[in-house]
Scaffold this motif. Structure first.
Motif, PDB file in Angstrom:
ATOM      1  N   ALA A 122     -66.736 -61.436  14.087  1.00 54.39           N
ATOM      2  CA  ALA A 122     -66.919 -59.665  13.541  1.00 54.39           C
ATOM      3  C   ALA A 122     -66.472 -59.438  12.406  1.00 54.39           C
ATOM      4  O   ALA A 122     -66.420 -58.517  11.395  1.00 54.39           O
TER       5      ALA A 122
ATOM      6  N   LEU B 126     -68.515 -59.853   9.688  1.00 52.81           N
ATOM      7  CA  LEU B 126     -70.140 -58.890   9.634  1.00 52.81           C
ATOM      8  C   LEU B 126     -69.734 -57.759   8.897  1.00 52.81           C
ATOM      9  O   LEU B 126     -70.254 -56.559   8.834  1.00 52.81           O
ATOM     10  N   ARG B 127     -68.386 -57.700   9.168  1.00 53.11           N
ATOM     11  CA  ARG B 127     -67.682 -55.971   9.104  1.00 53.11           C
ATOM     12  C   ARG B 127     -67.487 -55.795   7.279  1.00 53.11           C
ATOM     13  O   ARG B 127     -68.099 -55.139   6.923  1.00 53.11           O
TER      14      ARG B 127
ATOM     15  N   PRO C 184     -76.054 -55.563   4.871  1.00 50.15           N
ATOM     16  CA  PRO C 184     -76.563 -55.242   5.628  1.00 50.15           C
ATOM     17  C   PRO C 184     -77.367 -56.491   5.876  1.00 50.15           C
ATOM     18  O   PRO C 184     -77.822 -56.236   6.981  1.00 50.15           O
ATOM     19  N   GLU C 185     -78.011 -56.728   5.198  1.00 53.11           N
ATOM     20  CA  GLU C 185     -78.746 -58.382   5.539  1.00 53.11           C
ATOM     21  C   GLU C 185     -78.679 -59.652   4.347  1.00 53.11           C
ATOM     22  O   GLU C 185     -78.516 -58.721   3.653  1.00 53.11           O
TER      23      GLU C 185
ATOM     24  N   MET D 133     -72.955 -64.907  14.314  1.00 53.35           N
ATOM     25  CA  MET D 133     -73.384 -64.174  13.978  1.00 53.35           C
ATOM     26  C   MET D 133     -73.986 -63.326  14.216  1.00 53.35           C
ATOM     27  O   MET D 133     -74.856 -62.115  14.542  1.00 53.35           O
TER      28      MET D 133
ATOM     29  N   ARG E  45     -75.585 -63.903  16.893  1.00 49.39           N
ATOM     30  CA  ARG E  45     -75.172 -63.433  18.310  1.00 49.39           C
ATOM     31  C   ARG E  45     -74.858 -61.880  18.599  1.00 49.39           C
ATOM     32  O   ARG E  45     -75.424 -60.901  19.211  1.00 49.39           O
ATOM     33  N   GLN E  46     -74.267 -61.378  17.631  1.00 48.52           N
ATOM     34  CA  GLN E  46     -73.773 -60.271  16.656  1.00 48.52           C
ATOM     35  C   GLN E  46     -74.702 -59.404  16.491  1.00 48.52           C
ATOM     36  O   GLN E  46     -74.492 -58.027  16.223  1.00 48.52           O
ATOM     37  N   ALA E  47     -75.126 -59.921  15.328  1.00 51.18           N
ATOM     38  CA  ALA E  47     -76.089 -59.331  14.877  1.00 51.18           C
ATOM     39  C   ALA E  47     -76.942 -59.936  14.583  1.00 51.18           C
ATOM     40  O   ALA E  47     -77.119 -59.996  13.031  1.00 51.18           O
ATOM     41  N   ARG E  48     -78.406 -60.181  15.056  1.00 54.44           N
ATOM     42  CA  ARG E  48     -79.274 -61.271  14.989  1.00 54.44           C
ATOM     43  C   ARG E  48     -80.381 -60.172  14.300  1.00 54.44           C
ATOM     44  O   ARG E  48     -80.467 -61.014  12.752  1.00 54.44           O
TER      45      ARG E  48
ATOM     46  N   ARG F 129     -79.368 -58.755  11.186  1.00 52.63           N
ATOM     47  CA  ARG F 129     -79.467 -58.604   9.516  1.00 52.63           C
ATOM     48  C   ARG F 129     -79.660 -59.731   9.131  1.00 52.63           C
ATOM     49  O   ARG F 129     -79.264 -60.057   7.846  1.00 52.63           O
TER      50      ARG F 129
END
Length: 231
Positions: free
Chosen positions: A47, A50-51, A55-56, A72, A74-77, A79
């Motif tokens: 997290a 990712l913060r 963005p991608e 990552m 799992r949290q933001a696939r 991106r």
């Protein structure tokens, strides 16, 4: 169109682990080395990365960085545009592996972090490279830069990582899996397992390399990452 590239280091590693790859990858887009020192679980560390991430991005994870790459996803696939897994595994920690990590944590808590680092080096490289002074110095230098407190938190996160194998089939981005042929920490069998579970993944087994193939055989690894990024 350029693609931001996010490189995630492994346990006890700094940005220096990617020193050979960064210059080659800049031609494709801005390159960022993730800060993986914040948090005490895979969820927390991912997290925090990712913060601060674009963005991608194309995502490269080495060892612990690979464990974080799965978190990552799992949290933001959405991106993650591409994925490169380097000397890592989708498996959860084994009881034997957890015991060894707890022993290293105990040494560190006793003020013997340097001993824990020294003991880990021979297992991190190809047998032919155990006597390589430059590789050993890099290993010690990166660990010292991170320090014992970070080491304990990262080891704790690694012990508690989930099994990511059930999620391999859901990965749909172009994926490269690279492993040293004598990697004793995240073995080639684990790399083959990941490549088999991810549709159209490319598997590369690097000759005369252990867990630190990124630096042991950096020309081969850089060439493979460059080709993966360029596609």
């Amino acid at each position: 169109m350029t693609t931001p590239i996010l490189l995630v280091p492994g346990l006890n590693c700094t940005a220096e682990i990617y020193a050979h790859q960064v210059p080659a990858l800049w031609q494709f887009g801005p390159v960022t080395i993730a800060n993986h020192t914040e948090g005490s679980s895979m969820r927390e560390i991912a997290a925090s990365i990712l913060r601060d991430a674009p963005p991608e991005f194309a995502l490269v994870g080495f060892s612990m960085g690979g464990y974080l790459a799965f978190e990552m996803l799992r949290q933001a696939r959405g991106r993650v545009l591409k994925l490169a897994l380097r000397d890592t595994s989708a498996r959860a920690e084994t009881p034997e592996g957890a015991e060894k990590r707890r022993a290293a944590i105990a040494l560190t808590e006793q003020g013997k972090f340097n001993l824990a680092v020294a003991q880990s080096f021979p297992n991190a490289v190809h047998p032919d490279h155990v006597g390589n002074a430059a590789l050993k110095a890099l290993h010690v230098r990166m660990a010292t830069a991170n320090g014992g407190e970070t080491y304990i938190r990262q080891q704790t996160a690694i012990i508690g990582r989930p099994d990511s194998r059930p999620e391999l089939g859901a990965i749909e981005v172009p994926t490269l899996v690279v492993v040293g042929d004598k990697d004793a920490i995240t073995v080639p069998e684990a790399a083959r397992e990941m490549a088999a579970g991810i549709a159209d993944a490319r598997l590369v087994v690097v000759p005369r390399a252990g867990h630190m193939a990124l630096v042991e055989q950096h020309a081969i690894v850089t060439a493979e990452l460059t080709e993966w990024t360029a596609k």
